[in-house]
Motif scaffolding. Structure first.
Motif, mmCIF file in Angstrom:
data_model
loop_
_atom_site.group_PDB
_atom_site.id
_atom_site.type_symbol
_atom_site.label_atom_id
_atom_site.label_comp_id
_atom_site.label_asym_id
_atom_site.label_seq_id
_atom_site.Cartn_x
_atom_site.Cartn_y
_atom_site.Cartn_z
ATOM 1 N N SER A 10 0.956 -1.210 0.051
ATOM 2 C CA SER A 10 -0.087 -0.001 -0.156
ATOM 3 C C SER A 10 0.771 1.369 0.072
ATOM 4 C CB SER A 10 -0.829 0.075 1.291
ATOM 5 O OG SER A 10 0.006 0.206 2.488
ATOM 6 N N PRO A 41 -12.655 -0.288 -5.882
ATOM 7 C CA PRO A 41 -11.369 -0.395 -5.298
ATOM 8 C C PRO A 41 -10.584 -1.723 -5.598
ATOM 9 C CG PRO A 41 -13.163 -0.129 -3.589
ATOM 10 C CD PRO A 41 -13.615 -0.171 -4.886
ATOM 11 N N LEU A 42 -11.176 -2.918 -5.896
ATOM 12 C CA LEU A 42 -10.725 -3.856 -6.404
ATOM 13 C C LEU A 42 -10.029 -3.679 -7.850
ATOM 14 C CD1 LEU A 42 -13.556 -6.638 -5.616
ATOM 15 C CD2 LEU A 42 -11.464 -5.847 -4.171
ATOM 16 N N LEU A 53 0.568 3.308 -3.116
ATOM 17 C CA LEU A 53 -0.583 4.266 -3.243
ATOM 18 C C LEU A 53 -0.704 5.405 -2.357
ATOM 19 C CD1 LEU A 53 -3.760 1.416 -3.668
ATOM 20 C CD2 LEU A 53 -2.533 2.819 -5.282
ATOM 21 N N HIS A 109 -2.847 -1.589 -9.775
ATOM 22 C CA HIS A 109 -1.731 -1.222 -8.795
ATOM 23 C C HIS A 109 -0.940 -2.387 -8.881
ATOM 24 C CE1 HIS A 109 0.984 0.134 -5.793
ATOM 25 N NE2 HIS A 109 0.516 -0.784 -4.897
ATOM 26 N N TRP A 110 -1.355 -3.625 -8.747
ATOM 27 C CA TRP A 110 -0.562 -4.911 -8.774
ATOM 28 C C TRP A 110 0.084 -5.090 -10.075
ATOM 29 C CZ3 TRP A 110 -4.416 -8.727 -5.975
ATOM 30 C CH2 TRP A 110 -4.210 -8.452 -4.678
ATOM 31 N N LEU A 146 -8.455 6.390 -5.910
ATOM 32 C CA LEU A 146 -9.005 5.848 -4.722
ATOM 33 C C LEU A 146 -9.654 6.856 -3.715
ATOM 34 C CD1 LEU A 146 -8.787 2.988 -3.417
ATOM 35 C CD2 LEU A 146 -6.721 3.734 -2.586
ATOM 36 N N LEU A 194 -6.754 -1.778 -7.092
ATOM 37 C CA LEU A 194 -5.808 -2.699 -6.410
ATOM 38 C C LEU A 194 -5.228 -3.838 -7.598
ATOM 39 C CD1 LEU A 194 -4.514 -3.761 -3.913
ATOM 40 C CD2 LEU A 194 -6.277 -5.500 -3.682
#
Length: 91
Positions: free
Chosen positions: A3, A73-74, A6, A80-81, A21, A77
């Protein structure tokens, strides 16, 4: 790749995800008042009315908003990954 990326992004894409986000958090806070406006009540019940408030179109917008708020949010995420995976391959 946690995190930290982010909270303190180092890339432009990371900053975009951070802003997205924060936008999702704002929309989550506004969920109760917006849904109450759509339904015309606090119980979020809809009927077969011809008018918009409490009607079928408002119900569809309610479900799109609710599911979108859960999925956003998923999606952030996962983005981001994936970005972290490609960033780690360059290093």
């Amino acid at each position: 790749m946690g995190s930290e990326g982010l909270r303190k992004p180092h890339t432009k894409f990371g900053r975009v995800l951070k802003v997205a986000l924060k936008g999702v958090v704002v929309l989550a806070v506004l969920w109760v008042p917006l849904c109450a406006l759509l339904a015309g009540n606090l119980t979020n019940t809809f009927s077969e009315k011809a008018s918009f408030q409490g009607g079928q179109l408002a119900a569809q917008l309610f479900w799109i908003y609710s599911y979108g708020l859960a999925a956003a949010p998923l999606l952030i995420l996962v983005c981001h990954w994936i970005a972290g995976f490609f960033h780690s391959k360059k290093a």
